[in-house]
Design a protein around this motif. Structure first.
Motif, PDB file in Angstrom:
ATOM      1  N   ILE A 119       0.695  -1.276   0.067  1.00  0.00           N
ATOM      2  CA  ILE A 119       0.081   0.033  -0.018  1.00  0.00           C
ATOM      3  C   ILE A 119       0.862   1.283  -0.037  1.00  0.00           C
ATOM      4  CG2 ILE A 119      -1.556   1.205   1.542  1.00  0.00           C
ATOM      5  CD1 ILE A 119      -2.763  -1.396   2.253  1.00  0.00           C
ATOM      6  N   ALA A 120       1.785   1.167   0.756  1.00  0.00           N
ATOM      7  CA  ALA A 120       2.755   2.498   1.028  1.00  0.00           C
ATOM      8  C   ALA A 120       3.559   2.366  -0.393  1.00  0.00           C
ATOM      9  CB  ALA A 120       3.767   2.361   1.952  1.00  0.00           C
ATOM     10  N   GLY A 121       3.783   1.437  -1.021  1.00  0.00           N
ATOM     11  CA  GLY A 121       4.644   1.673  -2.152  1.00  0.00           C
ATOM     12  C   GLY A 121       3.780   2.050  -3.499  1.00  0.00           C
ATOM     13  N   TYR A 122       2.602   1.765  -3.464  1.00  0.00           N
ATOM     14  CA  TYR A 122       1.745   2.189  -4.562  1.00  0.00           C
ATOM     15  C   TYR A 122       1.183   3.580  -4.381  1.00  0.00           C
ATOM     16  CZ  TYR A 122       0.893  -1.778  -7.426  1.00  0.00           C
ATOM     17  OH  TYR A 122       0.935  -2.931  -8.398  1.00  0.00           O
ATOM     18  N   PHE A 123       1.206   4.091  -3.293  1.00  0.00           N
ATOM     19  CA  PHE A 123       0.880   5.484  -2.641  1.00  0.00           C
ATOM     20  C   PHE A 123       1.879   6.264  -2.082  1.00  0.00           C
ATOM     21  CE2 PHE A 123      -3.114   2.641  -2.739  1.00  0.00           C
ATOM     22  CZ  PHE A 123      -3.848   3.440  -3.506  1.00  0.00           C
ATOM     23  N   ARG A 124       2.977   6.199  -2.595  1.00  0.00           N
ATOM     24  CA  ARG A 124       4.163   6.977  -2.312  1.00  0.00           C
ATOM     25  C   ARG A 124       3.774   8.252  -2.191  1.00  0.00           C
ATOM     26  NH1 ARG A 124       9.860   4.446  -3.829  1.00  0.00           N
ATOM     27  NH2 ARG A 124      10.558   5.748  -2.098  1.00  0.00           N
ATOM     28  N   GLU A 125       4.347   9.055  -1.034  1.00  0.00           N
ATOM     29  CA  GLU A 125       4.478  10.345  -0.947  1.00  0.00           C
ATOM     30  C   GLU A 125       3.027  11.004  -0.642  1.00  0.00           C
ATOM     31  OE1 GLU A 125       7.303  11.604  -0.409  1.00  0.00           O
ATOM     32  OE2 GLU A 125       8.477  10.101  -1.345  1.00  0.00           O
ATOM     33  N   THR A 126       2.105   9.842  -0.225  1.00  0.00           N
ATOM     34  CA  THR A 126       0.783  10.397   0.126  1.00  0.00           C
ATOM     35  C   THR A 126       0.594  10.104   1.796  1.00  0.00           C
ATOM     36  OG1 THR A 126      -0.145   8.375  -0.428  1.00  0.00           O
ATOM     37  CG2 THR A 126      -0.112   9.778  -2.262  1.00  0.00           C
ATOM     38  N   TRP A 127      -0.544  10.741   2.125  1.00  0.00           N
ATOM     39  CA  TRP A 127      -0.810  10.587   3.667  1.00  0.00           C
ATOM     40  C   TRP A 127      -0.655   9.058   3.773  1.00  0.00           C
ATOM     41  CZ3 TRP A 127      -5.044   7.918   5.522  1.00  0.00           C
ATOM     42  CH2 TRP A 127      -5.934   7.858   4.634  1.00  0.00           C
ATOM     43  N   ILE A 128      -1.358   8.189   2.981  1.00  0.00           N
ATOM     44  CA  ILE A 128      -1.064   6.739   3.166  1.00  0.00           C
ATOM     45  C   ILE A 128       0.055   6.279   3.314  1.00  0.00           C
ATOM     46  CG2 ILE A 128      -2.110   4.413   2.259  1.00  0.00           C
ATOM     47  CD1 ILE A 128      -4.169   6.068   0.951  1.00  0.00           C
ATOM     48  N   ASP A 129       1.094   6.628   2.591  1.00  0.00           N
ATOM     49  CA  ASP A 129       2.306   6.111   2.594  1.00  0.00           C
ATOM     50  C   ASP A 129       2.840   6.662   4.046  1.00  0.00           C
ATOM     51  OD1 ASP A 129       5.163   5.277   2.207  1.00  0.00           O
ATOM     52  OD2 ASP A 129       5.418   6.954   0.922  1.00  0.00           O
ATOM     53  N   LYS A 130       2.724   7.671   4.314  1.00  0.00           N
ATOM     54  CA  LYS A 130       3.220   8.095   5.569  1.00  0.00           C
ATOM     55  C   LYS A 130       2.746   7.662   6.943  1.00  0.00           C
ATOM     56  CE  LYS A 130       4.081  12.979   3.886  1.00  0.00           C
ATOM     57  NZ  LYS A 130       3.646  14.694   3.971  1.00  0.00           N
ATOM     58  N   LEU A 131       1.265   7.223   6.770  1.00  0.00           N
ATOM     59  CA  LEU A 131       0.730   6.504   7.897  1.00  0.00           C
ATOM     60  C   LEU A 131       1.316   4.994   8.113  1.00  0.00           C
ATOM     61  CD1 LEU A 131      -1.222   6.367  10.184  1.00  0.00           C
ATOM     62  CD2 LEU A 131      -3.026   5.510   8.458  1.00  0.00           C
ATOM     63  N   ALA A 132       1.314   4.327   6.725  1.00  0.00           N
ATOM     64  CA  ALA A 132       2.066   2.968   6.900  1.00  0.00           C
ATOM     65  C   ALA A 132       3.422   3.081   7.164  1.00  0.00           C
ATOM     66  CB  ALA A 132       1.856   2.418   5.507  1.00  0.00           C
ATOM     67  N   THR A 133       4.303   4.032   6.997  1.00  0.00           N
ATOM     68  CA  THR A 133       5.693   4.095   7.108  1.00  0.00           C
ATOM     69  C   THR A 133       5.891   4.682   8.781  1.00  0.00           C
ATOM     70  OG1 THR A 133       6.079   5.037   4.910  1.00  0.00           O
ATOM     71  CG2 THR A 133       8.064   5.458   6.725  1.00  0.00           C
ATOM     72  N   SER A 134       4.866   5.261   9.275  1.00  0.00           N
ATOM     73  CA  SER A 134       4.810   5.585  10.600  1.00  0.00           C
ATOM     74  C   SER A 134       4.545   4.433  11.354  1.00  0.00           C
ATOM     75  CB  SER A 134       3.999   6.644  11.104  1.00  0.00           C
ATOM     76  OG  SER A 134       4.139   7.772  10.167  1.00  0.00           O
ATOM     77  N   PHE A 135       3.784   3.455  10.858  1.00  0.00           N
ATOM     78  CA  PHE A 135       3.708   2.100  11.707  1.00  0.00           C
ATOM     79  C   PHE A 135       4.872   1.201  11.594  1.00  0.00           C
ATOM     80  CE2 PHE A 135      -1.001   2.682  11.429  1.00  0.00           C
ATOM     81  CZ  PHE A 135      -1.464   2.454  12.516  1.00  0.00           C
ATOM     82  N   ALA A 136       5.493   1.159  10.581  1.00  0.00           N
ATOM     83  CA  ALA A 136       6.776   0.433  10.239  1.00  0.00           C
ATOM     84  C   ALA A 136       8.022   1.052  11.219  1.00  0.00           C
ATOM     85  CB  ALA A 136       7.148   0.712   8.699  1.00  0.00           C
ATOM     86  N   ILE A 137       7.795   2.398  11.476  1.00  0.00           N
ATOM     87  CA  ILE A 137       9.106   2.948  12.061  1.00  0.00           C
ATOM     88  C   ILE A 137       8.902   2.828  13.520  1.00  0.00           C
ATOM     89  CG2 ILE A 137      10.403   5.212  12.812  1.00  0.00           C
ATOM     90  CD1 ILE A 137       9.829   6.204   9.919  1.00  0.00           C
ATOM     91  N   ALA A 138       7.591   2.861  14.003  1.00  0.00           N
ATOM     92  CA  ALA A 138       7.058   2.559  15.336  1.00  0.00           C
ATOM     93  C   ALA A 138       7.630   1.069  15.604  1.00  0.00           C
ATOM     94  CB  ALA A 138       5.542   2.666  15.668  1.00  0.00           C
ATOM     95  N   GLY A 139       7.076   0.120  14.722  1.00  0.00           N
ATOM     96  CA  GLY A 139       7.309  -1.424  15.114  1.00  0.00           C
ATOM     97  C   GLY A 139       8.741  -1.651  15.308  1.00  0.00           C
ATOM     98  N   VAL A 140       9.508  -1.130  14.482  1.00  0.00           N
ATOM     99  CA  VAL A 140      11.224  -1.223  14.542  1.00  0.00           C
ATOM    100  C   VAL A 140      11.864  -0.540  15.953  1.00  0.00           C
ATOM    101  CG1 VAL A 140      13.294  -0.853  13.400  1.00  0.00           C
ATOM    102  CG2 VAL A 140      11.470  -1.577  11.985  1.00  0.00           C
ATOM    103  N   SER A 141      11.195   0.902  16.133  1.00  0.00           N
ATOM    104  CA  SER A 141      11.731   1.482  17.060  1.00  0.00           C
ATOM    105  C   SER A 141      11.309   1.102  18.735  1.00  0.00           C
ATOM    106  CB  SER A 141      11.354   2.844  17.061  1.00  0.00           C
ATOM    107  OG  SER A 141      11.908   3.297  15.747  1.00  0.00           O
ATOM    108  N   VAL A 142      10.101   0.714  18.803  1.00  0.00           N
ATOM    109  CA  VAL A 142       9.783   0.345  20.177  1.00  0.00           C
ATOM    110  C   VAL A 142      10.094  -0.902  20.722  1.00  0.00           C
ATOM    111  CG1 VAL A 142       7.453  -0.043  21.583  1.00  0.00           C
ATOM    112  CG2 VAL A 142       7.435   1.401  19.696  1.00  0.00           C
ATOM    113  N   PRO A 143      10.845  -0.816  21.826  1.00  0.00           N
ATOM    114  CA  PRO A 143      11.369  -2.168  22.619  1.00  0.00           C
ATOM    115  C   PRO A 143      10.464  -2.950  22.655  1.00  0.00           C
ATOM    116  CG  PRO A 143      12.291  -0.043  23.691  1.00  0.00           C
ATOM    117  CD  PRO A 143      11.117   0.310  22.750  1.00  0.00           C
ATOM    118  N   HIS A 144      10.453  -4.173  22.188  1.00  0.00           N
ATOM    119  CA  HIS A 144       9.398  -5.212  22.182  1.00  0.00           C
ATOM    120  C   HIS A 144       9.494  -5.834  23.800  1.00  0.00           C
ATOM    121  CE1 HIS A 144      13.207  -7.120  22.269  1.00  0.00           C
ATOM    122  NE2 HIS A 144      13.159  -8.451  21.146  1.00  0.00           N
TER     123      HIS A 144
END
Length: 317
Positions: A119-144
């Motif tokens: 979804i993020a790849g198909y809608f790059r540079e849109t709010w959908i991309d930013k939302l999906a990327t935010s989820f990804a960054i949060a998943g990598v950054s938050v201590p499990h």
């Protein structure tokens, strides 16, 4: 294809021997006496010497390694110093629980990662991309381990929806595919899946965006190919790299997470490894590390073969 598989198998042999050597040396160079766990405080020197000879610790390291490797090839990893039970049985029981947790986490993490990445790849540079990327960054950054404790507080303590610790009712360590056991799997599986989800999301997003910007995609659309057909070409070109990343992440999950399994008291390989470290149980520590390392090596072998089956260019290379 058969020649490629044979070459990969030949390459694995020295890797396996090196892994066994590293496992053996890393355990033996750590300070401390492994027999402290079983020797009484007032044990005599004669008793300590007898136990050291019984476990083979009085022999030179090369001799110990040779004997240990020979027994390991026959499926004998020795007996645990702390419990006296066979190491192989202990490790296989723990690895079985870790595999169950890893498969559940992989289903959640990889499914969410692929969907969010596409979804993020198909809608790059849109709010959908930013939302999906935010989820990804949060998943990598938050201590499990912190996320695991938060989930326990919310869903176990406050809402009382799911159990907090263990792998089954009444402290059972055996697994069964029913709700009374599966509810113990929900929280640790979600916690374990977060980091792989973030990594897969970012990988698939980058691959999808790069492929969609290539000339052959524009040519396919110019010829009138339906977007569904274009999507299939995108998936086919992104699959080898994405598969490699998911294989690595699955290997990490199969290795077990000491922190997550400790938080949830999940009786897996990470929990077993943690116990072996604190008890200085050398046979159990060696056996656990060896089995987990071999899992990782052979999983990478399967991923290499799957990549070659998907992308013929790898075989030619």
């Amino acid at each position: 294809m058969l020649a490629y598989i044979a070459r990969r198998i030949v390459y694995v042999v020295p890797i396996v021997i090196s892994v066994a050597l590293v496992c053996f040396l890393l355990v033996h160079i750590t300070p401390g006496d492994p027999l402290v766990a079983v020797l009484p405080a007032d044990a005599s020197q004669e008793l300590a010497a007898q136990l050291r000879a019984a476990y083979g610790f009085d022999r030179p390291l090369p001799v110990q390694f040779g004997l240990w490797l020979l027994r390991a090839l026959h499926g004998d990893l020795g007996n645990s110093i702390a419990t006296g039970r066979p190491v192989l049985a202990e490790v296989l029981r723990a690895v079985g629980n870790t595999v169950t947790l890893a498969i559940a986490a992989a289903i959640i993490g990889f499914t969410m990662g692929i969907l969010l990445g596409l979804i993020a790849g198909y809608f790059r540079e849109t709010w959908i991309d930013k939302l999906a990327t935010s989820f990804a960054i949060a998943g990598v950054s938050v201590p499990h381990y912190w996320l695991g404790m938060v989930l326990v507080i919310v869903f176990s303590v406050e809402l009382n929806w799911l159990p907090a610790v263990g792998a089954g009712p009444n402290g059972s360590n055996s697994w069964a595919w029913d709700w009374s056991h599966m509810k113990y799997l929900v929280l640790p599986a979600i916690t374990t899946s977060v980091i792989p989800m973030g990594i897969v999301t970012r990988t698939v997003r980058a691959l999808t965006g790069d492929i969609l910007s290539q000339d052959f995609v524009e040519a396919l659309r110019a010829k009138g190919l339906h977007e569904t057909g274009v999507f299939r070409h995108v998936i086919k070109n992104a699959a080898p790299t994405a598969l490699a990343v998911m294989g690595l992440q699955l290997g990490y999950m199969l290795g077990g997470s000491i922190l997550i399994e400790t938080v949830f008291s999940w009786p897996g390989s990470g929990f077993l490894l943690n116990s072996a470290i604190f008890q200085r149980d050398l046979p159990l520590l060696q056996g656990t590390i060896l089995v987990l390392a071999l899992f990782f090596v052979f999983l990478n072998l399967l991923v290499d073969i799957a990549q070659a089956a998907i992308d013929p260019r790898i075989k030619r290379g």
